[in-house]
Enzyme design. Structure first.
Site, PDB file in Angstrom:
ATOM      1  N   GLU A 267      28.677  28.160  28.951  1.00  0.00           N
ATOM      2  CA  GLU A 267      30.041  28.113  29.480  1.00  0.00           C
ATOM      3  C   GLU A 267      30.950  27.296  28.557  1.00  0.00           C
ATOM      4  O   GLU A 267      32.116  27.656  28.337  1.00  0.00           O
ATOM      5  CB  GLU A 267      30.038  27.504  30.890  1.00  0.00           C
ATOM      6  CG  GLU A 267      29.280  28.323  31.923  1.00  0.00           C
ATOM      7  CD  GLU A 267      29.849  29.711  32.088  1.00  0.00           C
ATOM      8  OE1 GLU A 267      31.085  29.860  32.173  1.00  0.00           O
ATOM      9  OE2 GLU A 267      29.062  30.678  32.120  1.00  0.00           O
ATOM     10  N   TRP A 270      31.675  29.422  25.562  1.00  0.00           N
ATOM     11  CA  TRP A 270      32.716  30.414  25.877  1.00  0.00           C
ATOM     12  C   TRP A 270      34.100  29.799  25.669  1.00  0.00           C
ATOM     13  O   TRP A 270      35.019  30.442  25.144  1.00  0.00           O
ATOM     14  CB  TRP A 270      32.588  30.900  27.324  1.00  0.00           C
ATOM     15  CG  TRP A 270      31.789  32.149  27.503  1.00  0.00           C
ATOM     16  CD1 TRP A 270      30.540  32.267  28.024  1.00  0.00           C
ATOM     17  CD2 TRP A 270      32.202  33.491  27.186  1.00  0.00           C
ATOM     18  NE1 TRP A 270      30.138  33.587  28.045  1.00  0.00           N
ATOM     19  CE2 TRP A 270      31.138  34.362  27.537  1.00  0.00           C
ATOM     20  CE3 TRP A 270      33.351  34.039  26.627  1.00  0.00           C
ATOM     21  CZ2 TRP A 270      31.204  35.738  27.346  1.00  0.00           C
ATOM     22  CZ3 TRP A 270      33.423  35.423  26.434  1.00  0.00           C
ATOM     23  CH2 TRP A 270      32.351  36.248  26.800  1.00  0.00           C
ATOM     24  N   TRP A 298      50.305  50.244  33.796  1.00  0.00           N
ATOM     25  CA  TRP A 298      49.716  49.751  35.044  1.00  0.00           C
ATOM     26  C   TRP A 298      50.615  50.113  36.218  1.00  0.00           C
ATOM     27  O   TRP A 298      51.774  49.681  36.267  1.00  0.00           O
ATOM     28  CB  TRP A 298      49.535  48.236  34.967  1.00  0.00           C
ATOM     29  CG  TRP A 298      48.646  47.791  33.840  1.00  0.00           C
ATOM     30  CD1 TRP A 298      49.007  47.549  32.544  1.00  0.00           C
ATOM     31  CD2 TRP A 298      47.228  47.547  33.914  1.00  0.00           C
ATOM     32  NE1 TRP A 298      47.916  47.156  31.800  1.00  0.00           N
ATOM     33  CE2 TRP A 298      46.815  47.147  32.610  1.00  0.00           C
ATOM     34  CE3 TRP A 298      46.288  47.617  34.933  1.00  0.00           C
ATOM     35  CZ2 TRP A 298      45.492  46.831  32.317  1.00  0.00           C
ATOM     36  CZ3 TRP A 298      44.968  47.296  34.643  1.00  0.00           C
ATOM     37  CH2 TRP A 298      44.571  46.913  33.355  1.00  0.00           C
ATOM     38  N   ASN A 333      34.610  29.633  39.093  1.00  0.00           N
ATOM     39  CA  ASN A 333      34.616  30.632  38.028  1.00  0.00           C
ATOM     40  C   ASN A 333      34.224  32.024  38.521  1.00  0.00           C
ATOM     41  O   ASN A 333      34.812  33.035  38.115  1.00  0.00           O
ATOM     42  CB  ASN A 333      33.686  30.211  36.885  1.00  0.00           C
ATOM     43  CG  ASN A 333      33.836  31.116  35.679  1.00  0.00           C
ATOM     44  OD1 ASN A 333      34.922  31.271  35.141  1.00  0.00           O
ATOM     45  ND2 ASN A 333      32.740  31.734  35.254  1.00  0.00           N
ATOM     46  N   TRP A 351      47.469  42.791  33.962  1.00  0.00           N
ATOM     47  CA  TRP A 351      46.746  41.526  33.850  1.00  0.00           C
ATOM     48  C   TRP A 351      47.677  40.362  33.526  1.00  0.00           C
ATOM     49  O   TRP A 351      47.396  39.215  33.891  1.00  0.00           O
ATOM     50  CB  TRP A 351      45.638  41.625  32.792  1.00  0.00           C
ATOM     51  CG  TRP A 351      46.105  41.943  31.407  1.00  0.00           C
ATOM     52  CD1 TRP A 351      46.258  43.179  30.855  1.00  0.00           C
ATOM     53  CD2 TRP A 351      46.480  41.010  30.385  1.00  0.00           C
ATOM     54  NE1 TRP A 351      46.710  43.082  29.554  1.00  0.00           N
ATOM     55  CE2 TRP A 351      46.841  41.761  29.235  1.00  0.00           C
ATOM     56  CE3 TRP A 351      46.538  39.624  30.320  1.00  0.00           C
ATOM     57  CZ2 TRP A 351      47.272  41.156  28.042  1.00  0.00           C
ATOM     58  CZ3 TRP A 351      46.959  39.019  29.137  1.00  0.00           C
ATOM     59  CH2 TRP A 351      47.323  39.785  28.015  1.00  0.00           C
ATOM     60  N   TRP A 374      41.433  36.478  31.533  1.00  0.00           N
ATOM     61  CA  TRP A 374      42.166  37.604  32.123  1.00  0.00           C
ATOM     62  C   TRP A 374      41.983  38.884  31.301  1.00  0.00           C
ATOM     63  O   TRP A 374      41.815  39.976  31.861  1.00  0.00           O
ATOM     64  CB  TRP A 374      43.647  37.253  32.277  1.00  0.00           C
ATOM     65  CG  TRP A 374      43.883  36.568  33.584  1.00  0.00           C
ATOM     66  CD1 TRP A 374      43.973  35.222  33.818  1.00  0.00           C
ATOM     67  CD2 TRP A 374      43.984  37.201  34.860  1.00  0.00           C
ATOM     68  NE1 TRP A 374      44.133  34.983  35.157  1.00  0.00           N
ATOM     69  CE2 TRP A 374      44.152  36.177  35.823  1.00  0.00           C
ATOM     70  CE3 TRP A 374      43.960  38.526  35.293  1.00  0.00           C
ATOM     71  CZ2 TRP A 374      44.285  36.454  37.182  1.00  0.00           C
ATOM     72  CZ3 TRP A 374      44.090  38.802  36.644  1.00  0.00           C
ATOM     73  CH2 TRP A 374      44.250  37.764  37.579  1.00  0.00           C
TER      74      TRP A 374
END
Length: 463
Positions: A267, A270, A298, A333, A351, A374
């Site tokens: 994590e 990341w 969208w 998360n 998004w 996102w």
């Protein structure tokens, strides 16, 4: 050894601590005297709501730090304004000859710091910047071809292969060269902000206590991290964001080989992966990493987006997550992934809408991680979730909140529902719901979309 500088200024930004601070440590080694400064940047503050929790966190953290400096007969130099003006002015006022700071990788910060550097060097001042916010900067982890990684797993392997004890050695701060000062510390109201409650304790003390508590949970992290009702995650993200705790410290004290430590380190890696991406591809806040996805139209509505924001979607796990977020400024998360998938794949909203809402309300907001997360959830980013893998919110709820503990905590109107129906009240009979005190469409909303239908629409949208 004679010091190179008579007096240095250390400018704090994302490093609100006097422990293991690279710029502060280097200033102590190169200057006879040092002063510590923080600028409440009006270029940023003027865009924020007056009840923004982040300013409360920063203010409390600085108050604690200022108390430490007062114990040494010194204090923070706090300014309010444009740092490109305030820092050069403060250098002149203090008769300092060098500025020390830790690097920030966001586009605004890099432009700001370059402007400060140019101004200072024109006036004959020295400018020093250091790596402190990450273990490895973007240029330090590349593939065998010398290019940036675009997939997380090989990046993480290369990242781990480079890690050694020097990567996370402590930058010691002795607090021995501070110039005497008794500066006034501004209160929050004078800055134009209202004090807010925080879900974590601010400052270095809060960070240290939070990490101490989490260390006991690391062995079970792999098995428990996805269950929001268990409080099994570190909740250190806000401390990493504002630097009340340093990432080097986390690795120094968590080098066990167990599965929990490995997954938790992933994590943290990341986070560095997203920092690398933002630094290497500064267009990401405006464009999809997968450029072909910029053409997606969208079709989601602002009405659905607003219901999502308010936790009124009719999907309990979504609504519980969003209401908790609105109340605290924090989200687990697993839940971040679920609500992001729901907004983009079920409601078919852009998004960027979700990214902006999180950016405005996250206490631990970090541009790189927020944008990366996102784009990942929307299947438009680097190493993103494949567009055809779409979270079913009800199944996610049943799997990660099986007893409905988290849902009941945040949606008291559903408290009496049995576990069988807590994840999807729409599946229960009206008469049973009424007996449990629930009337869909009145005290709890009907689902605003049907998941299976929207899933097919989302797949067609990407195809």
């Amino acid at each position: 050894m004679q010091s190179k500088h008579k007096r240095a200024l250390v400018w704090l930004r994302r490093d609100l601590r006097c422990f293991d601070n690279r710029a502060w440590s280097e200033a102590e080694s190169l200057a006879e005297e040092i002063a510590i400064a923080f600028v409440f940047d009006t270029c940023i503050l003027n865009q924020l709501k007056k009840d923004d929790r982040r300013i409360t966190f920063i203010h409390k953290s600085l108050e604690e730090l200022n108390s430490k400096l007062r114990e040494k007969n010194s204090s923070l130099y706090v300014r309010v304004g444009d740092p490109t003006i305030e820092i050069p002015n403060l250098m002149k006022e203090l008769k300092a000859d060098a500025l020390f700071l830790n690097r920030d990788y966001e586009a605004y910060a890099q432009k700001r710091d370059q402007n400060v550097k140019n101004t200072l060097e024109e006036k004959g001042y020295d400018f020093y910047s250091f790596k402190d916010h990450v273990i490895f900067e973007a240029e330090e982890v590349k593939n065998k071809s010398g290019n940036f990684f675009k997939v997380f797993t090989p990046y993480s392997k290369a990242w781990r292969a480079q890690l050694n004890s020097n990567s996370f050695s402590e930058a010691k701060v002795k607090l021995t060269k501070l110039i005497p000062a008794q500066n006034k510390f501004p209160n929050l109201e004078k800055l134009g902000f209202c004090p807010q409650s925080l879900y974590v304790e601010a400052g270095r003390k809060g960070a240290a206590e939070q990490f101490k508590a989490f260390k006991k949970k690391i062995p079970n992290y792999k098995e428990q991290r996805d269950f929001p009702a268990l409080s099994a995650t570190s909740q250190l993200s806000v401390h990493l964001r504002f630097g009340t705790l340093n990432i080097r410290e986390l690795f120094r004290h968590s080098l066990n080989k167990d599965a929990g430590t490995f997954i938790w380190h992933n994590e943290l890696i990341w986070r560095e992966f997203y920092q690398m991406l933002l630094s290497s591809f500064p267009q990401l806040p405006e464009k999809c990493f997968q450029s072909k996805c910029d053409s997606i139209k969208w079709p989601g509505s602002k009405e659905h987006f607003q219901l999502w924001c308010e936790g009124q979607s009719g999907y309990p796990i979504i609504d519980a997550s969003m209401r908790h977020f609105k109340k605290t400024g924090w989200m687990h998360n697993r839940l971040r992934m679920v609500v992001a998938s729901f907004l983009t794949k079920d409601l078919l909203c852009h998004w960027k809408w979700g990214e902006a809402y999180f950016a405005e309300n996250l206490l631990d907001f970090e541009l790189a991680s927020n944008n990366g997360g996102w784009q990942w959830a929307a299947s438009v980013g680097c190493d993103a979730q494949p567009y055809f893998r779409i979270f079913n919110p009800t199944l996610q709820s049943e799997r990660f909140d099986p007893e409905g503990t988290f849902i009941r905590q945040e949606l008291p109107e559903l408290k009496a529902l049995p576990n069988k129906f807590i994840h999807a009240p729409i599946k229960a009979k009206k008469s049973d719901l009424k007996n449990w005190g629930v009337e869909l469409g009145k005290n709890y909303p009907l689902p605003i979309v049907e998941h299976a239908t929207q899933k097919e629409k989302a797949i067609k949208l990407f195809k």
